[in-house]
Design an enzyme around this catalytic site. Structure first.
Site, PDB file in Angstrom:
ATOM      1  CD  GLU A   3       6.134  -3.395  -1.578  1.00  0.00           C
ATOM      2  OE1 GLU A   3       6.247  -4.346  -0.776  1.00  0.00           O
ATOM      3  OE2 GLU A   3       5.058  -2.815  -1.782  1.00  0.00           O
ATOM      4  CD  GLU A 216       1.972  -3.507  -5.236  1.00  0.00           C
ATOM      5  OE1 GLU A 216       1.472  -3.427  -4.086  1.00  0.00           O
ATOM      6  OE2 GLU A 216       2.861  -4.320  -5.515  1.00  0.00           O
TER       7      GLU A 216
END
Length: 225
Positions: A3, A216
């Site tokens: 991220e 995720e």
């Protein structure tokens, strides 16, 4: 890298991650140092160059022997237009470019999305020709962290002091009837399997059918403190 899009914003725009740099009025607390208008873009720029350097080294010295793969994982959500108006359709595309394209366009095509260049202007660091060649193609797979889809509508581009949220010039909602979120991302948004499907199709069509790993996934719930 996990991220880098959200890490840069959390560290250099709103200052909830170390090193906690930001500038007023963008930080979650009063800022003592930093520049929210510039530093998130600098952080991502340097992250992409570092990533590309590591990929280049790995491919030259280790990949043939180890048979490994190197990719990058981005925070993501699918974007639906709040209405079918031209401005909301454009805002939805802009949202995708700012969240996906900010990271993936340089790594696949060698440069940032055109809309980011337009809205961010000189605050967006440019790549030299050498850097562009280094980063282009520097990933073997795309990783995504996906929990929900959001509804997007246009928000006029602000003038004066700006940060990433102002540059993207959109409002985000968890549903068509929700008010715009004042905290960036809505909370307690229901899961949307169709949105994940649409996102995977978009990544396949846009970035040359690279392997995609959903790293995720689940239902986003923020517990009260």
């Amino acid at each position: 890298m996990n991220e880098p899009n959200i890490g840069a914003l959390a560290s250099y725009d709103v200052a909830i991650f170390p090193p906690g740099r930001c500038s007023d009025p963008f930080g979650v607390t009063k800022c003592t140092s930093g520049d929210s208008s510039v530093e998130p873009y600098m952080a991502v720029h340097n992250t992409l160059l570092a990533h590309a350097s590591v990929v280049s080294l790995y491919r030259k010295k280790y990949q043939a022997m180890q048979k490994g793969a190197v990719g990058i994982s981005i925070y993501s959500f699918w974007s639906y237009p709040l209405t079918n108006s031209t401005v909301d359709l454009e805002a939805t595309r802009r949202c995708i470019d700012f969240y996906f394209g900010w990271i993936l366009d340089p790594l696949v095509f060698g440069d940032y999305p055109q809309v980011m260049k337009k809205n961010v202007g000189s605050r967006l660091p440019p790549f030299t020709e050498v850097q562009s060649e280094l980063i282009k193609g520097s990933l073997d797979f795309i990783g995504i962290n996906h929990y929900y889809s959001l509804y997007v509508n246009d928000r006029p581009l602000e003038t004066g002091v700006q940060d990433y949220k102002a540059d993207i010039s959109v409002s985000l909602r968890g549903s068509r009837i929700d008010p715009p979120s004042s905290q960036g991302f809505p909370v307690n948004v229901p899961s949307d399997p169709k949105g994940l499907q649409l996102q995977l199709e978009y990544l396949k069509e846009t970035y040359g059918n690279l392997p995609v790993y959903v790293q995720e996934n689940g239902i986003c719930r923020r517990q009260p403190r």
